[in-house]
Design an enzyme around this catalytic site. Sequence first.
Site, PDB file in Angstrom:
ATOM      1  N   SER A 228      -2.368   7.286  14.178  1.00  0.00           N
ATOM      2  CA  SER A 228      -2.444   5.723  14.162  1.00  0.00           C
ATOM      3  C   SER A 228      -1.262   5.088  13.247  1.00  0.00           C
ATOM      4  O   SER A 228      -1.599   4.082  13.188  1.00  0.00           O
ATOM      5  CB  SER A 228      -3.846   5.515  13.482  1.00  0.00           C
TER       6      SER A 228
ATOM      7  N   SER B 220      -1.403   3.707   0.598  1.00  0.00           N
ATOM      8  CA  SER B 220      -1.679   3.783   2.050  1.00  0.00           C
ATOM      9  C   SER B 220      -0.590   3.630   2.910  1.00  0.00           C
ATOM     10  O   SER B 220       0.741   3.450   2.415  1.00  0.00           O
ATOM     11  CB  SER B 220      -2.671   2.320   2.097  1.00  0.00           C
ATOM     12  N   LYS B 221      -0.940   3.311   4.210  1.00  0.00           N
ATOM     13  CA  LYS B 221       0.028   3.346   5.188  1.00  0.00           C
ATOM     14  C   LYS B 221       0.815   1.827   5.350  1.00  0.00           C
ATOM     15  O   LYS B 221       1.727   1.675   5.515  1.00  0.00           O
ATOM     16  CB  LYS B 221      -0.661   3.149   6.686  1.00  0.00           C
ATOM     17  N   ARG B 222       0.258   0.902   4.277  1.00  0.00           N
ATOM     18  CA  ARG B 222       1.015  -0.344   3.917  1.00  0.00           C
ATOM     19  C   ARG B 222       2.158  -0.096   3.195  1.00  0.00           C
ATOM     20  O   ARG B 222       2.916  -1.167   3.355  1.00  0.00           O
ATOM     21  CB  ARG B 222      -0.220  -1.417   3.516  1.00  0.00           C
ATOM     22  N   ASP B 223       2.437   0.850   2.244  1.00  0.00           N
ATOM     23  CA  ASP B 223       3.397   1.071   1.592  1.00  0.00           C
ATOM     24  C   ASP B 223       4.597   1.546   2.437  1.00  0.00           C
ATOM     25  O   ASP B 223       4.708   2.808   2.692  1.00  0.00           O
ATOM     26  CB  ASP B 223       3.144   2.156   0.490  1.00  0.00           C
TER      27      ASP B 223
END
Length: 323
Positions: A26, A261-264
């Site tokens: 994802s 998280s994937k936001r970093d």
Amino acid sequence: MDTSRATATHTAAERPVVGRFAPTPSGRMHLGNIFAALVAWLSARSAGGRVILRIEDLDPRTQSGPWADLLLSDLHWLGLDWDEGPYYQRDRIDRYQAALNALKEAATVYPCFCTRAELHAASAPHASDGTPIYAGTCRGLSPAEVAERSRRRPPAQRLAVPTADDPTGTIAFVDRVYGPQREVLARECGDFLVQRSDGVFAYQLAVVVDDAEMGVTEVVRGHDLLSSTARQIHLQRLLGYRQPAYAHVPLLMAPDGRRLSKRDRDLDMEGLREQFGTPERLLGWLAGSTGLAPDRAPRSASELVGLFSWDTVRAHRDDLVIG
Ligand code: GLU
């Protein structure tokens, strides 16, 4: 008696070690996924075991996009190789259907018509992973009510867990990193989904079927899935599968205490490959920062095998700050 050691010896004596890495495509792999994949790989390789790669693309929303291919290329680049796979869950739907049929023979599975809003009602008690504990609203529907409601919207399928006073509904196991765990399903989780209303099989069911059919002997993954393990063991028992060993690895934290998280973006594989240039520099830095190596000198994945021990993972489980 040290039960974790007894289990490990027993497993090693009877079954060769089979580990696995089971990413959901994802997004691009980030540092947390890399750490979990590295530990899973090191654990299997240091025991002379095999590694399976399984792409968990059950949800049609994750089936498109470049993520699965990028996962393979990032794992190759890191030198985290595998002996079997990649398997794709989207190719294995028939097996999950067969397991659901078997589950219906072994336990109570019932259609659930509750909407998201109903499930997340403010009064609902929540499990440790944040999901509401199901109130049992649809458990007692009559066949006529089920037929009536099915005309309006397709139901999800939910597994009824044993009542709190039934010992089969209390699941105890020893995690290699976090030690003894115990969960009373009725109190801490409630009846849980095995198939969504759009027909997609639940992660809990698919993962149990796949790990069993692929002969996985040890499940190594992020700490966020520790709370899923009791449900998975319950499903294994109902389906007559062997229980693998479990090891949950700590989640990496940013210096300000946030979970990475994937936001970093700078900590995803695109940013990391750019920043470090070589897999040895990235892995050496990660291993040195997490206690898998004594310093941050560049090291390949194979060079880390000889240094690996579960004791080091355990020793650093509460302080994995990366920055
Ligand atoms: N597919 C899950 C994830 O990427 C991991 C499942 C597992 O390891 O059991 O979070």
